[in-house]
Design a protein around this motif. Structure first.
Motif, PDB file in Angstrom:
ATOM      1  N   VAL A  45       0.855  -1.179   0.000  1.00 42.54           N
ATOM      2  CA  VAL A  45       0.000   0.000   0.000  1.00 42.54           C
ATOM      3  C   VAL A  45       0.897   1.236   0.000  1.00 42.54           C
ATOM      4  N   ALA A  46       0.605   2.185  -0.866  1.00 43.47           N
ATOM      5  CA  ALA A  46       1.422   3.393  -0.960  1.00 43.47           C
ATOM      6  C   ALA A  46       1.529   4.088   0.393  1.00 43.47           C
ATOM      7  N   GLY A  47       2.754   4.446   0.771  1.00 46.05           N
ATOM      8  CA  GLY A  47       2.982   5.140   2.035  1.00 46.05           C
ATOM      9  C   GLY A  47       2.847   4.267   3.256  1.00 46.05           C
ATOM     10  N   SER A  48       2.934   2.950   3.073  1.00 49.30           N
ATOM     11  CA  SER A  48       2.714   2.018   4.179  1.00 49.30           C
ATOM     12  C   SER A  48       3.587   0.791   3.987  1.00 49.30           C
ATOM     13  N   THR A  49       3.763   0.023   5.056  1.00 50.30           N
ATOM     14  CA  THR A  49       4.455  -1.260   4.943  1.00 50.30           C
ATOM     15  C   THR A  49       3.467  -2.406   4.785  1.00 50.30           C
TER      16      THR A  49
ATOM     17  N   VAL B 107      -6.351  -6.972  13.870  1.00 47.19           N
ATOM     18  CA  VAL B 107      -7.424  -5.975  13.954  1.00 47.19           C
ATOM     19  C   VAL B 107      -6.992  -4.623  13.388  1.00 47.19           C
ATOM     20  N   PRO B 108      -5.798  -4.090  13.743  1.00 49.37           N
ATOM     21  CA  PRO B 108      -5.399  -2.802  13.157  1.00 49.37           C
ATOM     22  C   PRO B 108      -5.330  -2.848  11.629  1.00 49.37           C
ATOM     23  N   PHE B 109      -4.809  -3.948  11.086  1.00 46.80           N
ATOM     24  CA  PHE B 109      -4.732  -4.070   9.623  1.00 46.80           C
ATOM     25  C   PHE B 109      -6.127  -4.067   9.016  1.00 46.80           C
ATOM     26  N   LEU B 110      -7.042  -4.819   9.623  1.00 48.48           N
ATOM     27  CA  LEU B 110      -8.401  -4.900   9.076  1.00 48.48           C
ATOM     28  C   LEU B 110      -9.113  -3.551   9.118  1.00 48.48           C
ATOM     29  N   LEU B 111      -8.887  -2.781  10.177  1.00 52.26           N
ATOM     30  CA  LEU B 111      -9.508  -1.468  10.269  1.00 52.26           C
ATOM     31  C   LEU B 111      -8.935  -0.513   9.229  1.00 52.26           C
ATOM     32  N   ARG B 112      -7.619  -0.537   9.056  1.00 54.95           N
ATOM     33  CA  ARG B 112      -6.989   0.322   8.037  1.00 54.95           C
ATOM     34  C   ARG B 112      -7.485  -0.053   6.652  1.00 54.95           C
ATOM     35  N   ARG B 113      -7.498  -1.348   6.385  1.00 54.43           N
ATOM     36  CA  ARG B 113      -7.947  -1.809   5.065  1.00 54.43           C
ATOM     37  C   ARG B 113      -9.420  -1.482   4.842  1.00 54.43           C
ATOM     38  N   GLY B 114     -10.243  -1.724   5.867  1.00 52.39           N
ATOM     39  CA  GLY B 114     -11.673  -1.487   5.721  1.00 52.39           C
ATOM     40  C   GLY B 114     -11.993  -0.032   5.419  1.00 52.39           C
TER      41      GLY B 114
END
Length: 211
Positions: free
Chosen positions: A50-54, A157-164
């Motif tokens: 993801v742009a600007g992310s790991t 959970v943090p990944f799912l919230l960011r993605r969602g």
């Protein structure tokens, strides 16, 4: 004189993650090829970020093996069976392989978020019956997707919230892209009607597909 076998064709069913593709495919009673099982594994160096992310961008078609998916569809249409990977979204890995046997069924569904990316290729090998993109309200899709992903422990959970949150903002653009690739955008009832028409042998050609 014996009659020629009925050719097997595929309906590609796509739409944003959480739009209800799997449940709709199950309602048809047709054999289903799970295209999400063709994700690349988590240690594949070609996975996009993801742009600007790991974060790995699992919503990019570059995270998916389109060649293997098309090969499996072609083999199912030719022979009625193929070997497919069994993929764990929680571990981002292929944990097994299994045989999918649809016998002489003249139609099956291949569903996944990247199905629109192979519309042109399925047209090119003359196996496409229809291509459908499920669409709905982004807020509803967000809630359905998050509930499912948390229940199944797909990612942290943090990944799912960011993605969602990212996908909810991008949902209209995702549907527009899939439509441009040749998938007809519609709600569940119209999708079921198109699937019934395809099962009855009335193929609805996908529109505007490009290679």
């Amino acid at each position: 004189m014996s009659s020629s076998p009925i050719p097997t064709r595929v309906v590609l069913l796509t739409g944003p993650s959480g739009s209800g593709k799997s449940s709709l495919a199950a309602r048809t009673g047709l054999p289903v090829l799970r295209l999400d099982d063709f994700y690349k594994e988590g240690d594949d160096p070609s996975l996009p970020q993801v742009a600007g992310s790991t974060d790995i961008d699992w919503d990019s078609p570059l995270s998916w093996d389109a060649d293997a998916a098309v090969a499996a569809i072609g083999e199912l249409c030719r022979t009625g069976r193929t070997t497919v990977p069994v993929y764990s979204l929680a571990t981002s890995s292929r944990v097994d392989r299994e045989t999918l046997d649809i016998e002489r069924t003249p139609l099956f569904v291949a569903e996944g978020i990247f199905a629109a990316d192979i519309v042109a290729r399925c047209q090119g090998i003359d196996v496409l019956a229809d291509a459908i993109c499920l669409r709905g309200r982004p807020a509803t899709t967000f809630r359905r997707r998050l509930t499912r992903d948390l229940r199944e422990g797909r990612k942290s959970v943090p990944f799912l919230l960011r993605r969602g949150w990212r996908l909810m903002r991008a949902e209209r653009g995702i549907v527009a892209r899939q439509a441009a690739l040749g998938a007809h955008p519609c709600g569940k009832e119209e999708a079921l009607g198109r699937l019934a028409a395809a099962a009855a042998g009335r193929c609805v050609k996908a529109r505007g597909a490009t290679a």
